[in-house]
Design an enzyme around this catalytic site. Structure first.
Site, short mmCIF file in Angstrom:
data_model
loop_
_atom_site.label_atom_id
_atom_site.label_comp_id
_atom_site.label_asym_id
_atom_site.label_seq_id
_atom_site.Cartn_x
_atom_site.Cartn_y
_atom_site.Cartn_z
CG ASP A 116 10.62 -5.21 11.40
OD1 ASP A 116 11.78 -4.84 11.62
OD2 ASP A 116 10.18 -5.48 10.27
CE LYS B 239 12.88 3.68 8.99
NZ LYS B 239 12.40 4.44 7.87
CG MET C 173 3.32 2.26 5.66
SD MET C 173 4.91 1.87 4.90
CE MET C 173 4.40 0.81 3.55
N1 SAH Z 1 4.30 -6.35 6.15
C1 SAH Z 1 3.23 -5.64 6.79
C2 SAH Z 1 3.10 -4.21 6.31
C3 SAH Z 1 4.25 -3.32 6.68
S1 SAH Z 1 3.97 -1.65 6.27
C4 SAH Z 1 1.91 -6.40 6.58
O1 SAH Z 1 1.84 -7.31 5.75
O2 SAH Z 1 0.95 -6.07 7.27
C5 SAH Z 1 3.32 -1.05 7.78
C6 SAH Z 1 1.88 -0.63 7.59
O3 SAH Z 1 1.01 -1.76 7.74
C7 SAH Z 1 1.37 0.36 8.61
O4 SAH Z 1 1.74 1.68 8.28
C8 SAH Z 1 -0.12 0.17 8.49
O5 SAH Z 1 -0.64 0.79 7.34
C9 SAH Z 1 -0.22 -1.33 8.30
N2 SAH Z 1 -0.44 -2.04 9.57
C10 SAH Z 1 0.43 -2.82 10.23
N3 SAH Z 1 -0.15 -3.39 11.31
C11 SAH Z 1 -1.43 -2.94 11.33
C12 SAH Z 1 -2.54 -3.18 12.18
N4 SAH Z 1 -2.46 -3.99 13.24
N5 SAH Z 1 -3.71 -2.56 11.89
C13 SAH Z 1 -3.84 -1.76 10.81
N6 SAH Z 1 -2.81 -1.51 9.96
C14 SAH Z 1 -1.63 -2.09 10.21
#
Ligand code: SAH
Length: 264
Positions: free
Chosen positions: A42, A62, A174
């Site tokens: 991803d 994406k 998000m």
């Molecule tokens: N499965 C993922 C979430 C996917 S949705 C998880 O458990 O983290 C994607 C969202 O995760 C982003 O829009 C943001 O809000 C958050 N996100 C992902 N990586 C991040 C990071 N390194 N720091 C802060 N927020 C993050």
């Protein structure tokens, strides 16, 4: 004792890659990444997580502005590769069970009769809380937290926030694109304007940054700091030490010094 991994071909492993820092991979995830024939990756998984592996890498996430595969196409690829006898690892940012379409992929695999197993990962909201040194629950201050998406999805309205409760920490994923509207809705629904809030971008990664402000001021502070995605927003009393030390619109780049200052 290490468990024997069932890495037979024709099976799909759906693996949480953690928030970005390769050190936050689970041992099992690291083993699977090293052993895979195909890695379907991803957009939020940084290359450092799979650097140097022998697997063929397929980017399926994406990325803004670039063409990407539909969810259906990804599911078809998973099924096809498994049937070709490849050892397939589907690598997802954070945890695969948190806003990561695990359900859809599992359904597709089961319909096709392809065995699968999931491996949990450190979700980004946990890394975000750690990045600013605040607890999600705190004795006497917060006895629960709720994690929700701030993104309604194509054509859908904004997600609804839980009713305000002083003992609940609200975590928004998000949410940066809709932050102004989300905060306006929260204030309308009775969230206090001065409720402490913090946005953390790129938690656990070298570009990690944070913006702390009272809830009402957070959208403006995030915009003027040009905080980049991915970012996670934490709202609640537990963030108060941060906002008290750095009130209104301050960008606080991560540093050990500041961190201990805010927590003292
Ligand atoms: N499965 C993922 C979430 C996917 S949705 C998880 O458990 O983290 C994607 C969202 O995760 C982003 O829009 C943001 O809000 C958050 N996100 C992902 N990586 C991040 C990071 N390194 N720091 C802060 N927020 C993050």
């Amino acid at each position: 004792m290490t468990r024997e991994l069932d890495l037979r071909p024709e099976k799909v492993w759906i693996v949480g890659a953690g928030p970005g820092d390769p050190e936050l991979l689970t041992v099992r995830a690291a083993r699977l990444i090293a052993e895979a024939d195909d890695l379907l990756v991803d957009a939020l998984v940084p290359p450092a997580v799979y650097q140097g592996v022998k697997a063929r890498i397929l980017y399926v996430g994406k990325r803004s502005g670039r063409p990407h595969l539909s969810q259906r196409e990804i599911e078809d690829i998973l099924v096809r590769l498994a049937r070709e006898g490849r050892r397939v690892v589907r690598l997802k940012g954070g945890d695969p069970a948190v806003f990561a379409r695990l359900g859809e992929e599992v359904r597709a695999l089961e319909e096709a009769g392809v065995p699968w197993e999931a491996v949990p990962g450190v979700s980004s909201f946990l890394a975000a809380a750690q990045a600013v040194g605040i607890p999600l629950t705190d004795r006497g201050e917060a006895d629960r937290f709720v994690v929700l998406t701030g993104h309604g999805g194509e054509g859908r309205s904004l997600p609804s926030l839980p009713a305000f409760d002083a003992a609940t920490t609200v975590v928004l994923l998000m949410a940066i694109g809709n932050l102004g509207e989300l905060v306006a809705a929260a204030l309308d629904a009775g969230y206090p304007a001065e409720l402490p809030a913090v946005a953390v971008s790129q938690a656990s990664l070298p570009g990690e940054r944070r913006v702390a402000a009272p809830l009402e001021a957070l959208p403006r502070a995030v915009a003027s700091a040009r905080l980049e995605t991915p970012a996670t927003v934490l709202i609640g009393q537990v963030a108060k030490r941060l906002t008290q030390t750095k009130p209104h619109s301050e960008v606080v780049p991560f540093s050990v010094e500041l961190r201990s200052a805010t927590l003292s």
